[in-house]
Design an enzyme around this catalytic site. Structure first.
Site, PDB file in Angstrom:
ATOM      1  N   CYS A   1       4.407 -13.749 -11.266  1.00  0.00           N
ATOM      2  CA  CYS A   1       3.180 -13.129 -10.742  1.00  0.00           C
ATOM      3  C   CYS A   1       3.406 -12.515  -9.356  1.00  0.00           C
ATOM      4  O   CYS A   1       3.960 -13.163  -8.458  1.00  0.00           O
ATOM      5  CB  CYS A   1       2.069 -14.168 -10.686  1.00  0.00           C
ATOM      6  SG  CYS A   1       0.501 -13.538 -10.056  1.00  0.00           S
TER       7      CYS A   1
ATOM      8  N   THR B   1      -7.012   1.279   4.802  1.00  0.00           N
ATOM      9  CA  THR B   1      -6.567   0.490   5.952  1.00  0.00           C
ATOM     10  C   THR B   1      -7.457   0.727   7.166  1.00  0.00           C
ATOM     11  O   THR B   1      -7.843  -0.214   7.871  1.00  0.00           O
ATOM     12  CB  THR B   1      -5.106   0.823   6.299  1.00  0.00           C
ATOM     13  OG1 THR B   1      -4.279   0.558   5.162  1.00  0.00           O
ATOM     14  CG2 THR B   1      -4.622  -0.017   7.467  1.00  0.00           C
TER      15      THR B   1
ATOM     16  N   CYS C   1      -0.484  -6.192 -17.268  1.00  0.00           N
ATOM     17  CA  CYS C   1       0.178  -6.948 -16.212  1.00  0.00           C
ATOM     18  C   CYS C   1       1.458  -6.222 -15.791  1.00  0.00           C
ATOM     19  O   CYS C   1       2.306  -5.918 -16.632  1.00  0.00           O
ATOM     20  CB  CYS C   1       0.522  -8.357 -16.680  1.00  0.00           C
ATOM     21  SG  CYS C   1       1.517  -9.293 -15.478  1.00  0.00           S
TER      22      CYS C   1
ATOM     23  N   SER D   1       0.863  -1.181   0.000  1.00  0.00           N
ATOM     24  CA  SER D   1       0.000   0.000   0.000  1.00  0.00           C
ATOM     25  C   SER D   1       0.896   1.225   0.000  1.00  0.00           C
ATOM     26  O   SER D   1       2.107   1.105   0.134  1.00  0.00           O
ATOM     27  CB  SER D   1      -0.895   0.010   1.242  1.00  0.00           C
ATOM     28  OG  SER D   1      -1.779   1.111   1.211  1.00  0.00           O
TER      29      SER D   1
ATOM     30  N   ARG E   1      -0.332  -3.831  -6.938  1.00  0.00           N
ATOM     31  CA  ARG E   1      -1.542  -4.428  -6.376  1.00  0.00           C
ATOM     32  C   ARG E   1      -2.761  -3.715  -6.928  1.00  0.00           C
ATOM     33  O   ARG E   1      -2.748  -2.504  -7.120  1.00  0.00           O
ATOM     34  CB  ARG E   1      -1.534  -4.292  -4.835  1.00  0.00           C
ATOM     35  CG  ARG E   1      -2.639  -5.051  -4.120  1.00  0.00           C
ATOM     36  CD  ARG E   1      -2.369  -6.551  -4.159  1.00  0.00           C
ATOM     37  NE  ARG E   1      -3.293  -7.320  -3.338  1.00  0.00           N
ATOM     38  CZ  ARG E   1      -4.454  -7.814  -3.762  1.00  0.00           C
ATOM     39  NH1 ARG E   1      -4.878  -7.554  -4.976  1.00  0.00           N
ATOM     40  NH2 ARG E   1      -5.198  -8.560  -2.971  1.00  0.00           N
TER      41      ARG E   1
ATOM     42  N   CYS F   1      -5.032  -8.987 -13.995  1.00  0.00           N
ATOM     43  CA  CYS F   1      -5.415  -9.764 -15.177  1.00  0.00           C
ATOM     44  C   CYS F   1      -6.833 -10.304 -15.056  1.00  0.00           C
ATOM     45  O   CYS F   1      -7.611 -10.292 -16.014  1.00  0.00           O
ATOM     46  CB  CYS F   1      -4.429 -10.903 -15.413  1.00  0.00           C
ATOM     47  SG  CYS F   1      -4.243 -12.045 -14.021  1.00  0.00           S
TER      48      CYS F   1
ATOM     49  N   CYS G   1      -1.290  -9.405  -8.050  1.00  0.00           N
ATOM     50  CA  CYS G   1      -2.005  -8.129  -8.046  1.00  0.00           C
ATOM     51  C   CYS G   1      -3.463  -8.278  -8.452  1.00  0.00           C
ATOM     52  O   CYS G   1      -4.271  -7.416  -8.152  1.00  0.00           O
ATOM     53  CB  CYS G   1      -1.298  -7.119  -8.950  1.00  0.00           C
ATOM     54  SG  CYS G   1      -1.506  -7.414 -10.716  1.00  0.00           S
TER      55      CYS G   1
END
Length: 620
Positions: A589, A403, A564, A118, A367, A595, A592
């Protein structure tokens, strides 16, 4: 970090068995079986059992498929802010009332915080409620915000935007944090209270009672070869049953997707809309370091009709670190757009580059994040379970913060659950407890009030003037009316439906990375620490292996190569030299989920890989 001393004897045995399986590696087996969903002209890509059922595969005949089962009062999926806050609050209540309560939490990362990414600028409201003495407990909130800067960027210049009191972007009283470190601290607090934490075990399947209510989850099987066949060390995952299961997987959780369909949870809300956030951490020249400074920008390099923006935060952690990132709304229309390359280009703006020049990049990650807000909130309770945190989407988009709302949702869930699971005369219409009080309490909380007030800001950008129209709307209607306008705007719909055919769009020419401020994709992915066991079925599954070439490449020029942020997807020539095929580099990968969200064919289904696989973020 989280010893198994408090686990049941059966659970300890199961964990030891799973760790043994994960440690052993068998050589790849020869591929001899062809699934019936592959054609002779389409190269086989997907071998995962969710697409290729094992009961139809002769290689699985005679393989022992029984799973060990354990039972808890509450099972929590996901070791992020929401899941850990729920676990902590449950044990706080149990300890206060001197009641026995077994709470188990499973997390797919190898350790708590390793998959957490984050910005992050933390609003401490929920933390103050959960731990009023968080400072004495050593919570890693080391950087209070001291400066708040907002800018509209053109290609070469910066236009300052006043940060008026009351606007959602105002960060007075907030803290710049490395969220992975904060989550790890929450994990330590949870364990001290008696929560059983199982890092490295991915929840792969939702289990149901005969009456349809949720029974719990099953962790993923291990010891499966890349071609989908069982290795000699194959071992079934374990089942965790509970009275109530909380799903806090984060944005676009793969189990939450199943639950939306199973219980029709999105019947009365709009489709969720998302963004992708890309982040780097830099070590900069100490002379340029201004601890506590927060910078946000909108505008260049994106055009006015592409939603997005940037952040640059100066941390105060003993060395001159800055966290910087770029967010792009996934409702963009041009298939040639690359969020990663927009991020790299943004760093060359004079207002940004002056901070980074002479520094060193030390971390990278990405992310997806929820952007739908109030209009896109699903029903969050169902028999046997609940959705918490970013899984249903409690992020406050104008604040760029989720959060505090995630933590509060977990706490509210715990407070609704506790009296039910500890009642001596427990009465329930279903085998899995249904706790609708959680949703009722949410609607009475400050989460609901906060999200309702800003509900129109994100969709206000869907106008001819785009960014500029949205900024005017925010300035007039939010700053003056505080979200009390008597209408609610709508989003554009599914992000996967927004791409235009490539022939209708202009390719974007991105500058080559210079290796100083901007970098190539693969060297960036290397900084994420991501790693997966190579000899396992790709967890990026395709419902139909023929669709990528026939649809995505033919119509949209293969947009998965660009959206991606980890180089997972690439189109390469067929071995015959005639035509192209999609190659999936699953080991790259970073989890995130972009895709799964943006694929225009909705043919990609992200599922969990073997536990512990994925990025190894350190305080991202």
């Amino acid at each position: 970090m989280f010893p198994a001393s408090r686990y049941s004897i059966q659970a300890q045995r199961c964990i030891r068995a799973l760790k043994t399986v994960q440690a052993e590696r068998a050589p790849p087996q020869l591929y001899t079986w062809r699934r019936n969903c592959s054609s002779a002209v389409t190269p086989r890509i997907t071998s995962h059992y969710t697409i290729c059922p094992r009961d139809k595969d002769p290689r699985w005949e005679g393989v022992e498929m029984e799973r060990f089962a354990d039972e808890a009062d509450v099972v929590i999926v996901g070791g992020g802010p929401a899941g850990l806050s729920a676990a902590i609050r449950l044990k706080q209540l149990a300890n206060e009332q001197e009641k026995e309560l077994r709470v188990c939490l499973v997390e797919k990362a190898s350790q708590i915080g390793a998959h957490t990414l984050s910005g992050a600028c933390l609003e401490p409201s929920a933390l103050n409620e959960l731990f009023p003495d968080w400072k004495e407990r050593g919570a890693p909130l080391n950087t209070p915000v001291t400066e708040d800067v907002f800018s509209l960027l053109t290609e070469k210049y910066r236009i300052p935007v006043p940060m008026l009191p009351g606007l959602p972007m105002n960060n007075h009283g907030n803290y710049i944090v490395r969220l992975g470190h904060f989550v790890r601290w929450l994990g330590e607090q949870a364990e001290e209270l008696g929560v059983e934490i199982y890092p490295g075990y991915a929840a792969a399947e939702v289990l149901f009672h005969e009456d349809g209510s949720v029974k719990g989850i099953a962790t993923n099987d291990v010891g499966i070869a890349k071609d989908g066949s069982p290795k000699d060390v194959f071992e079934r995952g374990m089942e965790l049953h509970a009275k109530v299961t909380l799903f806090g997987e984060g944005c676009h959780g793969h189990l939450a997707k199943q639950l939306y369909r199973q219980f029709n949870l999105r019947e009365n809300c709009e489709p969720q809309t998302y963004a992708i956030g890309l982040k780097e951490v830099w070590l900069i020249d100490e002379k340029k370091w201004r601890p506590g400074r927060v910078e946000h920008s909108v505008g260049w390099p994106l055009n006015r009709n592409t939603y997005g923006g940037s952040f640059l935060y100066h941390l105060n952690e003993g060395e001159p670190l800055v966290a910087l990132g770029f967010v792009v709304g996934l409702d963009y229309t041009n298939p040639y757009l690359s969020p990663f390359r927009e991020f790299q280009r943004w760093k060359h703006h004079p207002f940004v580059s002056k901070t980074l020049e002479g520094g060193n990049r030390i971390a990278y990650g990405a992310r997806a994040l929820n952007e739908g807000g109030y209009q896109c909130l699903p029903k969050v309770t169902f028999p046997g379970g609940m959705l918490i945190g970013c899984s249903p989407g409690f992020m406050n988009v104008p604040k760029i913060k989720g959060t505090h709302t995630a933590m509060k949702s977990g706490m509210l869930a715990a407070e609704a659950i506790f009296p039910k699971v500890t009642a001596e005369d427990l009465a329930s219409e279903t085998a899995g407890l249904h706790v609708p009080e959680y949703e009722d309490n949410l609607k009475k909380s400050w989460i609901w009030k906060e999200l309702y007030a800003v509900r129109n800001i994100r969709p206000s950008f869907h106008n001819y003037f785009g960014l500029y129209g949205g900024m005017v709307y925010t300035g007039v209607f939010y700053w003056i009316l505080r979200g009390k306008e008597p209408w609610t705007l709508k989003h554009a719909g599914l992000d996967s439906d927004q791409l235009k055919p490539a022939k209708e769009c202009t390719p974007i020419e991105y500058p080559k990375p210079d290796g100083k401020l901007s970098f190539d994709l693969l060297s960036s992915v290397a900084l994420s620490g991501t790693n997966h066991e190579g000899d396992q079925p790709p967890h990026l599954t395709l419902k139909d292996d023929s669709v990528p070439v026939a649809n995505n490449l033919a119509i949209y020029d293969g947009p998965e190569q660009r959206f991606c942020p980890a180089g997972v997807y690439e189109y390469v020539p067929l071995e015959t030299g005639e035509g192209m095929r999609l190659q999936i580099n699953a080991q790259n990968c970073v989890h995130c989920k972009t895709c799964d969200i943006k694929d225009p064919s909705q043919n990609i289904n992200w599922v969990v890989p073997e536990g512990s696989g994925g990025p190894a973020y350190n305080g991202m």
